[in-house]
Design a protein around this motif. Structure first.
Motif, PDB file in Angstrom:
ATOM      1  N   ASP A   3       2.169  -2.906  52.326  1.00 57.28           N
ATOM      2  CA  ASP A   3       2.392  -4.509  50.858  1.00 57.28           C
ATOM      3  C   ASP A   3       1.785  -3.300  50.033  1.00 57.28           C
ATOM      4  OD1 ASP A   3       3.704  -6.044  52.731  1.00 57.28           O
ATOM      5  OD2 ASP A   3       1.845  -7.020  53.282  1.00 57.28           O
ATOM      6  N   GLU A 155       5.175  -3.349  47.632  1.00 55.11           N
ATOM      7  CA  GLU A 155       5.299  -4.405  47.122  1.00 55.11           C
ATOM      8  C   GLU A 155       3.928  -4.387  44.958  1.00 55.11           C
ATOM      9  OE1 GLU A 155       7.731  -6.483  46.507  1.00 55.11           O
ATOM     10  OE2 GLU A 155       8.297  -5.814  49.101  1.00 55.11           O
ATOM     11  N   GLY A 348       3.611  -4.718  38.585  1.00 46.58           N
ATOM     12  CA  GLY A 348       2.564  -4.471  39.650  1.00 46.58           C
ATOM     13  C   GLY A 348       1.913  -3.055  41.255  1.00 46.58           C
ATOM     14  N   THR A 385       1.872 -10.732  43.731  1.00 46.83           N
ATOM     15  CA  THR A 385       2.742 -10.554  45.157  1.00 46.83           C
ATOM     16  C   THR A 385       2.117 -12.075  45.008  1.00 46.83           C
ATOM     17  OG1 THR A 385       0.561 -10.348  46.460  1.00 46.83           O
ATOM     18  CG2 THR A 385       1.646  -8.643  45.430  1.00 46.83           C
ATOM     19  N   VAL A 390       7.000 -11.979  47.246  1.00 48.75           N
ATOM     20  CA  VAL A 390       7.515 -10.999  47.202  1.00 48.75           C
ATOM     21  C   VAL A 390       6.556 -10.510  49.315  1.00 48.75           C
ATOM     22  CG1 VAL A 390       7.904 -10.044  45.656  1.00 48.75           C
ATOM     23  CG2 VAL A 390       5.548  -9.576  46.002  1.00 48.75           C
ATOM     24  N   VAL A 391       5.104 -10.883  49.286  1.00 43.25           N
ATOM     25  CA  VAL A 391       4.174 -11.092  50.363  1.00 43.25           C
ATOM     26  C   VAL A 391       3.748 -12.348  50.955  1.00 43.25           C
ATOM     27  CG1 VAL A 391       2.022  -9.807  51.275  1.00 43.25           C
ATOM     28  CG2 VAL A 391       3.530  -8.828  49.677  1.00 43.25           C
TER      29      VAL A 391
END
Length: 394
Positions: A3, A155, A348, A385, A390-391
């Motif tokens: 991640d 990510e 990010g 995130t 995304v996580v």
């Protein structure tokens, strides 16, 4: 797959990794050197000063008059009290010295680092050493490793690659070539200054100068400093080094607790055939090194030594080379970052530690700043995130 990738395994990087790991992220830490925390361990050789216990306003003032808002926020969220709680949570009790400096009871960095690495291991954080970051290929991180070139596509990324001093410990500033549009030029910070000593100073090389006050610009320090073959260095000099680097003259007050009148009255006591150095020793309690400094920078002496002793001008040849500096100014500009330390043009990707454009004196401020920005960058990555879905960390 991972991640999050943290690049750099100093205090800032490890704190970011801890923050991400506690949030349930899979984390890989990539460190260019053969082992982690090398500068952290070096800082602890003479006693690991992890923070400074003092009022918040005083603590923040050590970071300069124009402290960036993001750094202020980070230090409010993870300041001296939080650093102490964190260290004690790793099984390392601390004590506060007479000057407010906070140390682990064992004084060393290695037990704290071992406990920290054990915690990170329990969180599933993977640490890869000898992984040198070589920038991006598109959005993919590229690393040179002993086996081959490796790529990772996390990510989120935390950059904690350090400043540009102490190259042998891994902080060389080479990362700046990957982010040229975001970097302010590096400058030495907490550094010594070159002095071309005359021959009569030879016996005093290596001597500590105590009980004086150093002033440069609006900065004053009562810390001691060392006379070395190369010049002057040590905590007392580092406290005023920013002003000196920026052009302020350095003066020494050789009797900082004495008023001009008290000093003049003492100097006017009958001297007879006594040499000046012995007269100063008797009436002012001057040490031999104080007398030597007065002769080095004060000759030819005026009839009244009072003003000279209170404001002795120190002639120097500028800062020592940047690689000898304890830390550096310059690096990623705060105006290139969001309020939670993400690079504006690289969503990010977050930054932390000495690679950011801030500086502070030694005495616990540097390590606290690294830990605080590491925690902020890690928390910012968690929020990013989750906001972007995304996580799905717990």
């Amino acid at each position: 797959m991972t991640d999050a990738v943290v690049i750099g395994a100093g205090p800032a990087g490890l704190m970011a990794a801890e923050t991400l790991g506690k949030a349930g992220f899979s984390v890989t830490v990539a460190e260019a050197m053969p082992s982690v925390g090398r500068k952290f361990l070096m800082a602890g050789k003479s006693g690991l000063n992890i923070t400074k216990a003092e009022p918040s306003a005083t603590f923040l003032a050590a970071y300069g008059d124009q402290i960036p808002t993001a750094l202020t926020t980070a230090l409010h969220q993870f300041g001296p009290a939080e650093v102490i709680t964190w260290a004690e949570g790793l099984g390392q009790p601390v004590f506060t010295g007479s000057t407010g400096r906070v140390f682990p009871t064992v004084m060393k960095a290695s037990p704290l680092l071992r406990a920290w690495l054990a915690r990170l291991n329990s969180l599933g954080v993977e640490i890869e050493t000898r992984w040198r970051w070589e920038g991006w290929h598109g959005d993919t991180l590229v690393f040179e490793t002993p086996a081959s070139m490796r790529t990772l596509s996390p990510e989120v990324t935390i950059l904690a690659t350090g400043g540009a001093s102490w190259q042998r410990l891994g902080a060389n500033g080479h990362w700046a070539r990957h982010l040229p549009e975001s970097v302010a030029p590096f400058q030495p910070a907490n550094m010594g200054f070159s002095v071309n000593w005359s021959d009569h100073m030879g016996p005093y090389l290596g001597a500590a100068v105590k009980a004086v006050a150093l002033t440069a610009g609006d900065q004053t320090s009562r810390g001691e400093f060392i006379i070395s073959a190369r010049g002057i260095e040590g905590g007392g000099v580092y406290m005023v080094s920013r002003a000196m680097r920026d052009g302020a003259a350095l003066t020494l007050d050789m009797k900082p607790d004495w008023s001009h009148d008290k000093l003049r009255n003492a100097l006017n006591k009958p001297r007879g055939k006594t040499s000046l150095s012995n007269h100063l020793r008797k009436v002012l309690k001057f040490t031999p090194v104080q007398s030597a400094l007065l002769a080095e920078f004060g000759r030819p002496f005026p009839d009244d030594l009072t003003t000279l002793i209170k404001t002795l001008p120190v002639t120097h040849a500028g800062p020592r080379p940047m690689d000898e500096a304890i830390s550096t100014a310059g690096g990623i500009r705060f105006d290139a970052l969001t309020d939670d330390l993400m690079i504006k043009h690289k969503p990010g990707v977050f930054c932390a530690g000495e690679m950011l454009d801030w500086e502070a004196p030694t005495g616990g401020y540097l390590i606290t700043g690294c830990l605080a920005t590491g925690a902020m960058a890690g928390a910012g990555a968690v929020r990013f995130t989750r906001q972007n879905g995304v996580v799905s960390a717990s």
